[in-house]
Design an enzyme around this catalytic site. Structure first.
Site, short mmCIF file in Angstrom:
data_model
loop_
_atom_site.label_atom_id
_atom_site.label_comp_id
_atom_site.label_asym_id
_atom_site.label_seq_id
_atom_site.Cartn_x
_atom_site.Cartn_y
_atom_site.Cartn_z
N SER A 196 0.82 -1.20 0.00
CA SER A 196 0.00 0.00 0.00
C SER A 196 0.86 1.26 0.00
CB SER A 196 -0.93 -0.02 1.22
OG SER A 196 -1.90 1.00 1.12
N HIS A 197 0.21 2.42 0.17
CA HIS A 197 0.90 3.71 0.09
C HIS A 197 0.39 4.59 1.22
CE1 HIS A 197 2.31 7.58 -1.39
NE2 HIS A 197 2.98 6.96 -2.36
N ALA A 198 1.33 5.29 1.88
CA ALA A 198 0.96 6.08 3.05
C ALA A 198 0.04 7.24 2.72
CB ALA A 198 2.23 6.59 3.73
N ARG A 214 -9.08 4.44 5.26
CA ARG A 214 -8.40 3.43 4.44
C ARG A 214 -8.97 2.03 4.64
NH1 ARG A 214 -3.54 3.48 2.01
NH2 ARG A 214 -2.85 5.30 3.20
#
Length: 428
Positions: free
Chosen positions: A256-258, A312
């Site tokens: 994933s991506h922050a 998220r």
């Protein structure tokens, strides 16, 4: 990577043993190669230095690699998986000439000085101060030849409290904080390829090309230092700004991506597909066109990336529930059709057989001492000339030819080694 001997030997970018002038690779009658006529002397080991000079060789420079007598670049011994040769070495050292020298001897140092006098670039990745102790430091070399470009690669730089620390790629990844943001929430990891080494090599390459361009205009050489730690710290800009201005640590996100959502692997009936939505238009295309949920486009809980990142877990669960109704092929086709960024989670075998590499004719044969192997063309593609992929040299293959160029008979090659307890460990 770091580590290695104090003395090195020279590697050649050519496969034959005949003397050659500093004319660069043969471009076969086409346009000249970008660095044709440039000569590089490399006192290098492992990854960072060899990566920079291999790309210089790819671009047409003559690269003379100095290797330790009898042992050579220690990356030659990492493994024996490529027809008995080391995978790192064949990746990073094609197109170079190899000369064995004992830089701890007066004879070896004199040969190195003569080679530097004829060179445009000298690159080293020994420990800080090692080249100076050998009489081959930047100041000494440029005093003899002011237009020389001298590049020193080190772990942490030539000053500061970490100056003399060992600097293997894993250690620099850890020290720079890279490992703290890489992996899963439960486990910190290093990257699967040596990114600290690669970052350092690419910055060295960029600096060399810039210095040569400036020299064309001014006639002046350059003294350049590139540290693995600072190269990796530069790549940490995004998480550093979050820490400095939001006072929080970027979490380890796996795939994933922050700062982006949805951005992860999502399930299908027969596997998973990676989806990376970069903006709100992409979100609309994903939920409306691909997944058939137009009601989610303007839902205030999800309408902006900031809102989606704040929710998220909810977003990922929702998208995963919707993608799980598709097969991987069907979902990938729909994502492509509507322009939503997506990819398969390939293994290395899938990369080797990737249809894009095949369609673009990226594979070539590369000669090695053990026979031809496959290699990928350099990723910088010039429209008017194909960059060369020269042979991988055997240890010391070009020693006699290079000595002959200097007017020296190989029988005078000094094979004794003077002990010097002050020599350092090679870096990068």
């Amino acid at each position: 990577m770091s580590g290695g001997p104090e003395s090195a030997g020279v590697d050649s970018s050519r496969g034959d043993s005949s003397p050659v002038e500093s004319s660069g690779a043969d471009s076969g009658g086409a346009e000249p190669l970008p660095l044709e006529g440039i000569t590089v002397v490399a006192v290098e080991q492992a990854v960072a230095g060899p990566l920079a000079t291999r790309h210089l060789a790819d671009l047409g420079a003559r690269v003379i690699k100095i290797e330790r007598q009898g042992e050579g670049d220690f990356a030659r011994s990492y493994d024996d998986t490529v027809l008995g040769l080391a995978s790192h070495f064949v990746w990073l050292n094609r197109g170079k000439e190899s000369i064995e020298l004992d830089l701890a001897s007066d004879h070896g140092r004199q040969i190195a000085l003569e080679l530097a006098d004829r060179a445009d670039v000298v690159l080293s990745n020994l420990a800080p101060g090692a080249m100076e102790r050998l009489g081959l430091g930047a100041a000494a070399l440029r005093e003899r030849k002011d237009d020389l470009v001298v590049v020193t690669i080190s772990g942490y730089g030539d000053t500061g409290p970490y100056r003399d620390r060992k600097a293997y790629d894993m250690l620099v990844q850890a020290e720079s904080g890279l490992c703290s943001i890489t992996g899963t929430p439960e486990t910190a990891t290093k990257t699967g390829v040596p990114v600290s080494d690669i970052a350092t090599g690419m910055y060295a390459l960029s600096a060399i090309q810039s210095a040569l361009f400036r020299r064309e205009r001014t006639g002046r050489g350059a003294t350049i230092e590139v540290s693995m730690f600072e190269a990796t710290a530069e790549w940490m800009g995004h998480p550093m700004y979050i820490r400095m201005y939001a006072d929080r640590q970027v979490g380890r996100m796996g795939l994933s991506h922050a700062s982006i959502c949805p951005y992860d692997a999502f399930p299908t009936t027969d596997g998973q597909v990676l989806i990376g939505v970069q903006n709100d238009r992409g979100w609309a295309a994903l939920v409306r066109d691909v997944l058939g949920r137009p009601d989610l486009v303007d839902d205030e809980r999800f309408a902006t990336n900031i809102a989606r990142v704040a929710r998220r877990a909810e977003v990922d669960e929702l998208i995963g529930r919707l993608t799980s109704g598709f097969g991987s092929e069907e979902l990938a086709a729909r994502l492509d059709r509507f322009g939503v960024p997506a990819a398969r989670l390939n293994d290395v075998a899938a990369l080797v057989d990737h249809p894009q590499l095949e369609a673009r004719d990226r594979w070539r044969d590369v000669d090695t001492p053990a026979g031809p192997i496959r290699g990928l063309l350099p990723p910088m593609t010039f429209a008017d000339v194909e960059l060369p992929m020269g042979p991988v040299p055997a240890l010391g293959q070009h020693t006699d030819a290079i000595l002959a160029e200097l007017g020296r008979d190989s029988r005078f090659q000094d094979t004794t080694r003077e002990k010097d307890t002050h020599h350092g460990t090679a870096r990068g």
